[in-house]
Design an enzyme around this catalytic site. Structure first.
Site, short mmCIF file in Angstrom:
data_model
loop_
_atom_site.label_atom_id
_atom_site.label_comp_id
_atom_site.label_asym_id
_atom_site.label_seq_id
_atom_site.Cartn_x
_atom_site.Cartn_y
_atom_site.Cartn_z
CE LYS A 1 -3.39 2.39 2.68
NZ LYS A 1 -4.43 2.38 3.77
CE LYS B 1 -5.96 1.78 -0.45
NZ LYS B 1 -6.46 2.07 1.24
C1 PBG Z 1 -7.50 3.35 5.92
C2 PBG Z 1 -7.78 3.18 4.56
C3 PBG Z 1 -7.41 4.05 3.37
C4 PBG Z 1 -8.07 3.29 2.34
C5 PBG Z 1 -8.54 2.22 2.83
N1 PBG Z 1 -8.15 1.95 4.09
C6 PBG Z 1 -7.04 5.40 3.49
C7 PBG Z 1 -5.61 5.79 3.76
O1 PBG Z 1 -4.85 4.90 4.19
O2 PBG Z 1 -5.38 6.96 4.04
C8 PBG Z 1 -8.17 4.22 1.10
C9 PBG Z 1 -9.50 3.34 0.14
C10 PBG Z 1 -9.65 4.57 -0.94
O3 PBG Z 1 -9.01 5.40 -1.32
O4 PBG Z 1 -10.42 3.95 -1.66
N2 PBG Z 1 -6.06 3.22 6.27
#
Ligand code: PBG
Length: 332
Positions: A201, A254
């Site tokens: 991520k 992601k």
């Molecule tokens: C929480 C989380 C996020 C997303 C999924 N879980 C945001 C982040 O890490 O700031 C993003 C999902 C999306 O943008 O569709 N940590």
């Protein structure tokens, strides 16, 4: 007595074979509605419309729900062929301490109404609950307090599993959290509950609409000290390798569209199924093009989903999962 670690290893091949929905998601040689995961936003205490039901940029089909709206939405989605859901639970107020009662209620509402007709994955993170909006417990100097963070994440995951979640999905990016969650789930008797780790991520600008919907924007600084730098390919692959070694059942990249090059290398390095999360900013970008009359949103979505498949994605998390059947994917 069988040692706990051996018991955990023993379930590693079995968790994803347990139910028809799990087997369908893990069946990589065909692609059906079971390979799409629909995110859901539960906002505790939403009694009257607050003007923010619609998630900015995602269109009116992606809304912030109270318990009743959650059940209505899932009922419609099941009819539309959705089988896997990813739940984001937002507490009514940020108390700074970890309260998981809203997670429990949301999971019970969905599993109580629909049982084994669906698989409910619960996103495990702290950023919607903390006053500062970071995904961790912070120490007095504002740095990550890793031990307390892992404890809080584990408590969150166990609460979700206790309430009936079919799987948990840690999205915080703290070091060691997959192993910690696995151990905590096993200790609580949830050896069958799989972990779908947000294993690669990146720190990304494409999470904007999500953070507005989940009330999770950091109040100071950014997430660059725990999410991966987009320039760091080795770190990106090793992060997934580490999650695989720690016992993740499913891996993920992601944002999906900007991580397309990493799906196959990660799958080859780990021997695990790797999914792609088409994140809020990516999805909203397509909607924005459509609003400008520059693209047909359904055709554009179909194109991106084919590209995820071509790149080797074993499953796709997308705000448009509920359109997959109408767009031609077989319902299973
Ligand atoms: C929480 C989380 C996020 C997303 C999924 N879980 C945001 C982040 O890490 O700031 C993003 C999902 C999306 O943008 O569709 N940590």
């Amino acid at each position: 007595m069988t040692p706990a670690s051996f018991t955990a290893r023993g379930w590693d091949r079995l968790r994803l074979r347990q139910s028809p929905h799990m087997r369908n998601l893990a069946a990589e040689t065909e692609f059906t509605t079971s390979h799409f995961v629909q995110p859901l936003f539960f906002v505790d205490g939403l009694t009257a419309p607050d003007g923010r039901e619609t998630i900015p940029g995602l269109g009116d089909d992606n809304t912030r729900c109270n318990e009743r709206a959650l059940v209505e939405t899932v009922a419609r989605d099941l009819d539309a062929g959705v089988r896997h859901f990813l739940l984001f639970a937002v507490p009514a107020e940020k108390r700074g301490t970890l309260d998981t009662s809203h997670v429990t209620r949301a999971v019970r509402a969905i599993k109580g109404a629909f049982g084994d007709r669906l698989c409910l994955w619960v996103d495990v993170c702290l950023c919607s609950s903390t006053t500062h909006g970071h995904c961790a417990v912070l120490d007095a100097k504002g740095g990550i307090a890793l031990g307390p963070t892992l404890e809080a994440l584990a408590a969150y995951a166990v609460a979700a599993a206790d309430a009936g979640a079919d799987g948990v999905s840690p999205s915080d990016m703290m070091d060691g959290r997959t192993a910690h969650l696995r151990a905590a789930l096993d200790a609580a008797g949830h050896v069958r509950v799989p972990v779908m780790s947000y294993s690669t991520k990146f720190a990304s600008k494409f999470y904007g609409p999500f953070r507005a919907a989940a009330d999770s924007s950091p109040q100071h600084g950014d997430r660059a000290h725990y999410q991966i730098d987009v320039r760091a390919r080795v770190d990106a692959i090793q992060s997934s390798v580490r999650c695989a070694e720690e016992g993740a059942d499913l891996l993920m990249v992601k944002p999906g569209m900007t991580s397309i090059d990493l799906i196959r290398p990660i799958a080859e390095a780990t021997g695990k199924l790797v999914g792609a999360y088409q994140v809020s900013g990516e999805y909203a970008g397509l909607r924005a093009l459509a609003r400008e009359g520059l693209v047909d949103v359904d055709a554009a979505l179909v194109e991106t989903w084919h590209v995820f498949r071509r790149a080797g994605a074993a499953y796709i998390i997308t705000y448009g999962a509920r359109r997959a059947a109408a767009l031609g994917w077989p319902v299973r």
